[in-house]
Design an enzyme around this catalytic site. Structure first.
Site, PDB file in Angstrom:
ATOM      1  N   LYS A   1       0.856  -1.198   0.000  1.00 57.98           N
ATOM      2  CA  LYS A   1       0.000   0.000   0.000  1.00 57.98           C
ATOM      3  C   LYS A   1       0.888   1.243   0.000  1.00 57.98           C
ATOM      4  CE  LYS A   1      -3.882   2.039   2.644  1.00 57.98           C
ATOM      5  NZ  LYS A   1      -4.786   1.906   3.802  1.00 57.98           N
TER       6      LYS A   1
ATOM      7  N   SER B   1     -10.102  -0.102   7.265  1.00 57.69           N
ATOM      8  CA  SER B   1      -9.545  -0.059   5.910  1.00 57.69           C
ATOM      9  C   SER B   1      -8.884  -1.323   5.405  1.00 57.69           C
ATOM     10  CB  SER B   1      -8.548   1.082   5.793  1.00 57.69           C
ATOM     11  OG  SER B   1      -9.238   2.274   5.634  1.00 57.69           O
TER      12      SER B   1
ATOM     13  N   SER C   1      -9.829   2.220   3.004  1.00 51.78           N
ATOM     14  CA  SER C   1      -8.951   2.936   2.113  1.00 51.78           C
ATOM     15  C   SER C   1      -7.964   2.042   1.355  1.00 51.78           C
ATOM     16  CB  SER C   1      -8.134   3.958   2.917  1.00 51.78           C
ATOM     17  OG  SER C   1      -7.306   3.309   3.861  1.00 51.78           O
TER      18      SER C   1
HETATM   19  N1  GLN Z   1     -13.052   4.621   6.373  1.00 49.98           N
HETATM   20  C1  GLN Z   1     -12.443   5.052   7.587  1.00 49.98           C
HETATM   21  C2  GLN Z   1     -11.982   6.486   7.453  1.00 49.98           C
HETATM   22  O1  GLN Z   1     -12.260   7.059   6.459  1.00 49.98           O
HETATM   23  C3  GLN Z   1     -11.326   4.154   7.944  1.00 49.98           C
HETATM   24  C4  GLN Z   1     -10.090   4.451   7.209  1.00 49.98           C
HETATM   25  C5  GLN Z   1      -8.949   3.563   7.604  1.00 49.98           C
HETATM   26  O2  GLN Z   1      -9.143   2.566   8.288  1.00 49.98           O
HETATM   27  N2  GLN Z   1      -7.765   3.967   7.202  1.00 49.98           N
HETATM   28  O3  GLN Z   1     -11.364   7.030   8.294  1.00 49.98           O
END
Ligand code: GLN
Length: 479
Positions: A76, A175, A151
């Site tokens: 990532k 995420s 994400s």
């Molecule tokens: N969707 C969540 C956010 O927007 C989690 C993101 C994540 O786990 N990096 O913060």
């Protein structure tokens, strides 16, 4: 089901396939499909090929670093690799080349794994659909009109599209789990502090964790056991002696289901979830039981998460000022102008929204009312879990309230997007491990989430494998 990693490892060690050939197979698939799926921001082809050639020499001369020497692993874009660009899918970090590698990368490279590419993500890991990347929108291999989740959408789509056997992602509020759910694969968010965050570009430090994506839970466990462990470079990383996986008898497990959260879950997800529970009850936990569990403060999870995550983000992202890293705005008149112009041009709108929210929640006069209260409620959410685990071995719920949504469906309404994290943020706030594995599904994948007490990854993987053996996920039809 046979471990994909073990069978690849065997072929490499027996010289049925060479690391360069294996990598080339990945690259061919990427060349064929990634203009549609957009999982990669950058493949780092030359560097990966060079590492594969080194691995080939080691295998030829009987000097393999481990049985996994030569297996590619996708990274990532927020996990740094020495000498390679890393930009968190943000314009503000364009041109940044990391002078060092994250601890997880060092651990994998020490076993001969080949880090490959920069996988797409929501900018600074803020989002649930990968639509917040400054570069491209990743598409779901099961349906190109739909989001792969986020994400870590690039990391998940790369596995679902069968580009390579392992990728790494990060999970702050869901995420890893939600994209795993949306793409029919396994994704683990480990116990907070068991995997080093050194070299993970910070979003919300008290929540961020690195974890693996693989098709099978059994392979996920192999990678988790390689990347975990204490690290003097990360003071929040736990000492190895504190890692105490539980002993259990799988037949007698007691599983809790928070029924009150099932109300807002879509019919397809409900069906898959209850079918999975029936299977477990019938075939696996024959002496155990499934009961309703109450987690009274979970309903505040989204509010608490979005206050704490944005507060920490506003502090963490202060370092991106146009001076120290990445891109600097041209034609600035003075220092303040450099900061202002670089940040205005460099950050996307979701990142700006979060910096504003977090700065506000931390500002004097509002701190106690927002950040302080969120911290207290976080402790209550954690206590609910600890109390539940006095009687239960596992808590199960779906990973996401719906099957993958359409690209563009939630982008105009940030709150709607935030609500898609309702089932994942609890485990993040409590720091407990949680995995998503595919449940039974017809067309679009459904993720089943298993949460356990601290250090119970072994149990989560074990039960996940049983679920995957019973309901092997249908692969996406890609060409
Ligand atoms: N969707 C969540 C956010 O927007 C989690 C993101 C994540 O786990 N990096 O913060």
């Amino acid at each position: 089901m046979e471990s994909e990693l073990k069978s690849l490892a065997k072929k490499l060690q027996n010289k049925e396939i060479s690391p360069v050939e294996l990598l080339q197979k990945s690259l061919n698939k990427i060349d064929l499909l990634d203009s549609k799926i957009n999982a990669f921001i950058n493949v780092d082809r030359e560097q990966a090929l060079e590492a594969a050639r080194d691995s080939e020499k080691r295998i030829q001369t009987g000097k393999s670093l481990s049985e996994y020497d030569g297996i590619p692993v996708g990274i990532k874009d927020n996990i740094v690799v020495s000498g390679r660009a890393s930009c968190c899918a943000s314009k503000i970090l364009e041109g940044f080349v990391s002078p060092y590698s994250a601890t997880v990368i060092e651990k994998l490279v020490a076993k001969g794994f080949i880090p490959m590419g920069r996988l797409n993500m929501d900018e600074f890991a803020m989002g649930s659909s990968t639509e917040n990347s400054a570069f491209k929108t990743t598409r779901n291999p099961y349906d190109l009109q739909r989001a792969p989740g986020g994400s870590s959408g690039g990391s998940a789509a790369a596995i679902a599209a069968d580009y390579l056997p392992v990728t790494l992602g990060s999970d702050t509020g869901g995420s890893i789990r939600q994209p795993a759910a949306f793409t029919g694969i396994a994704g683990m968010k480990p116990t907070y502090g068991t995997v080093s965050r050194y070299g993970l570009i910070a979003f919300a430090s008290s929540l961020d964790q690195i974890g693996p994506f693989t098709r099978l839970a059994s392979d996920n466990e192999i990678i988790y056991n390689i990347i975990r462990g204490s690290d003097p470079k990360d003071s929040t990383c736990l000492p190895d002696a504190s890692y105490k996986p539980p002993a259990y008898d799988i037949k007698s497990l007691k599983i809790g289901v928070p029924e009150e959260f099932m109300e807002n879950v879509s019919p397809e997800v409900k069906k898959s979830f209850y079918e999975t529970l029936d299977f477990l009850k019938r075939e696996v936990i024959t002496n155990g039981e499934i009961v309703n569990v109450e987690l009274p403060h979970q309903k505040y999870g989204i509010a608490v998460y979005y206050l704490i995550a944005t507060s920490e983000a506003s502090a963490n992202l202060a370092r991106f000022d146009g001076v120290r890293y990445g891109r600097r705005a041209q034609n600035a008149k003075d220092l303040n102008d450099i900061y202002e112009m670089s940040r205005t041009r460099g950050f996307g709108s979701e990142v700006k929204r979060r910096i504003l929210l977090g700065t506000y929640a931390l500002s004097s006069g509002y701190y106690d009312a927002f950040y302080g209260k969120a911290q207290k409620t976080r402790a209550l959410i954690q206590q609910d879990y600890l109390k539940a685990f006095e009687k239960l071995d596992l808590i199960m719920m779906p990973t996401a309230p719906s099957v993958p949504f359409k690209i563009g469906e939630k982008t105009t309404n940030p709150v709607e997007m935030y609500l898609s994290d309702v089932l994942t943020v609890g485990a993040s706030l409590a720091g407990i491990p949680a995995i998503s594995v595919p449940g039974p599904f017809e067309n679009l994948p459904v993720g089943i989430q298993l949460q356990g007490n601290y250090f119970s990854e072994n149990l989560l993987y074990d039960v996940s494998q049983k679920i995957q053996n019973a309901f092997p996920a249908k692969r996406p039809a890609l060409q």
